[in-house]
Scaffold this motif. Sequence first.
Motif, short mmCIF file in Angstrom:
data_model
loop_
_atom_site.label_atom_id
_atom_site.label_comp_id
_atom_site.label_asym_id
_atom_site.label_seq_id
_atom_site.Cartn_x
_atom_site.Cartn_y
_atom_site.Cartn_z
N LYS A 9 0.86 -1.27 -0.12
CA LYS A 9 0.08 -0.04 0.06
C LYS A 9 0.88 1.26 -0.23
N THR A 10 1.75 1.18 0.86
CA THR A 10 2.92 2.45 0.49
C THR A 10 3.54 2.81 -0.67
N LEU A 11 3.99 1.61 -1.02
CA LEU A 11 4.59 1.58 -2.66
C LEU A 11 3.66 2.19 -3.48
N LEU A 12 2.36 1.73 -3.52
CA LEU A 12 1.36 2.28 -4.53
C LEU A 12 1.14 3.76 -4.30
N LEU A 13 0.97 4.29 -2.96
CA LEU A 13 0.80 5.49 -2.61
C LEU A 13 2.02 6.50 -3.13
N GLY A 14 3.17 5.77 -2.92
CA GLY A 14 4.25 6.64 -3.34
C GLY A 14 4.35 6.75 -4.86
N SER A 15 4.18 5.47 -5.34
CA SER A 15 3.81 5.48 -6.95
C SER A 15 3.17 6.55 -7.62
N CYS A 16 1.89 6.67 -7.00
CA CYS A 16 0.94 7.79 -7.27
C CYS A 16 1.28 9.06 -7.17
N LEU A 17 1.85 9.44 -6.19
CA LEU A 17 2.46 10.85 -5.80
C LEU A 17 3.73 11.00 -6.85
N ILE A 18 4.25 10.13 -7.02
CA ILE A 18 5.40 10.48 -7.95
C ILE A 18 4.86 10.67 -9.34
N ALA A 19 4.07 9.89 -9.76
CA ALA A 19 3.46 10.19 -11.26
C ALA A 19 2.51 11.42 -11.15
N LEU A 20 2.02 11.77 -10.10
CA LEU A 20 1.20 13.29 -10.07
C LEU A 20 2.11 14.28 -10.36
N PHE A 21 3.13 14.29 -9.25
CA PHE A 21 4.00 15.76 -9.23
C PHE A 21 4.74 15.35 -10.38
N SER A 22 5.23 14.38 -11.08
CA SER A 22 5.83 14.49 -12.56
C SER A 22 4.95 15.09 -13.54
N TYR A 23 3.81 14.66 -13.51
CA TYR A 23 2.97 15.08 -14.54
C TYR A 23 2.83 16.74 -14.33
N TRP A 24 2.73 16.97 -13.16
CA TRP A 24 2.52 18.72 -13.00
C TRP A 24 3.74 19.27 -13.45
N GLY A 25 4.91 18.43 -13.05
CA GLY A 25 6.04 19.30 -13.25
C GLY A 25 6.30 19.36 -14.91
N TRP A 26 5.93 18.33 -15.48
CA TRP A 26 6.03 18.34 -17.13
C TRP A 26 5.24 19.54 -17.48
N LEU A 27 3.96 19.63 -16.98
CA LEU A 27 2.94 20.87 -17.61
C LEU A 27 3.79 22.08 -17.34
N LEU A 28 4.17 22.42 -16.04
CA LEU A 28 4.97 23.66 -15.87
C LEU A 28 6.11 23.84 -16.47
N TYR A 29 6.73 22.81 -16.85
CA TYR A 29 8.00 23.10 -17.64
C TYR A 29 7.63 23.50 -18.97
N ARG A 30 6.51 22.97 -19.67
CA ARG A 30 6.18 23.30 -20.80
C ARG A 30 5.51 24.65 -20.77
N LEU A 31 5.15 25.31 -19.66
CA LEU A 31 4.79 26.66 -19.45
C LEU A 31 5.76 27.61 -19.52
N PHE A 32 6.56 27.10 -18.31
CA PHE A 32 7.71 28.27 -18.33
C PHE A 32 9.11 27.84 -18.77
N GLY A 33 9.20 26.75 -19.42
CA GLY A 33 10.42 26.35 -19.90
C GLY A 33 11.20 27.37 -20.84
N PRO A 34 10.25 27.65 -22.01
CA PRO A 34 11.12 28.74 -22.77
C PRO A 34 11.48 29.89 -21.93
N GLN A 35 10.69 30.56 -21.13
CA GLN A 35 11.16 31.58 -20.25
C GLN A 35 12.61 31.24 -19.71
N LEU A 36 12.70 30.13 -19.15
CA LEU A 36 13.99 29.86 -18.44
C LEU A 36 15.17 29.75 -19.13
N THR A 37 14.89 29.37 -20.39
CA THR A 37 16.08 29.39 -21.20
C THR A 37 16.62 30.95 -21.41
N GLN A 38 15.67 31.64 -21.64
CA GLN A 38 16.15 33.18 -22.11
C GLN A 38 16.72 34.06 -20.69
#
Length: 340
Positions: A9-38
Amino acid sequence: MRLSPSFRKTLLLGSCLIALFSYWGWLLYRLFGPQLTQELPDLGSLAGYLLGLVIVLIGIWLLAYLNYRFTFRQWMVHPGKRLYYWSWLCFLAWLLFELLQLRTDQEPAFVDENILVTLVLLGFVILYGFVADSLQSKRQQQLLIQQKTEAELTALKAQINPHFLFNALNTIYNEAQQSENQTVADLIEQLASIMRFTLQESTRSLISVEQEFQFLEKYLALQRARLPKLDTLSVHTHLDWDGQPAQLPPLLLIPFVENMFQYGVSLEHPATLELAVRVENGQLDLRVFNTLGVAIGRKNGSGTGIKNARQRLALLYPDRHKLHVEQGAQFFMVTLRIDL
């Protein structure tokens, strides 16, 4: 290697949290990624913002916890005091709103925003209280079920052959009557009644006050019979009931009475034992006092009965009882009040 259910159960919860935050991080990178390069962000400002956000979240959680601990449990769980709790929430809403107003320098343009934030915070505080109370009730119910199961198992272990024991006591009782020894016959009858009550009635959740008092009277009679007649040994007991219907769990009071005889009786020094139980208008008051004839800790299991009784009261009568235990150099006293 087989994983335990809790680890899976702990492993399942940890996997879900990692997947959720990875997805959010990918969306934020797509939004702010071009600005970070500049342009690189101000890491100090970002760290300060994140630290401030963490402090705010901790403060909100602490507010909700303190509200549950000191107001919800004191007022909301009592039907007659719930108005106090909602009045307190009104005051808390006003206080939160004024703090938000100070943050925005009392600007009229932020009034609507501050009202909305106040309602959101207040809603979280209220929700936290009900959720925490529900979880606490479930934990108490599980613990009560566990203790009841253990008590039933203990009673079953004690019932090695109750029919044999009762038949043996009846045989001794008949012999005592034939020998015209009525005192011994009465004591045997009281002992059989105590054993029958312990084996049969202890499995019930509630019994009448009259049944509990009858059990206590038989127990006290047996204790008086075994004590020597000494001028230095004083035993006073008083059981009073107004006759109104009332119920309580079986064997709830006996640990305090047993403790009184276990540690209060002394054949070498003056000893005083006092027991007073009164049930009136659905309220039980108990007072047990004894001088210390035996040093606490000299016998095995000392204090276990009081400890178990305290835990049982907390489970059965949360916020409906007051238990006070006082021990001095030469005395031990217990006072208990229960709203039945």
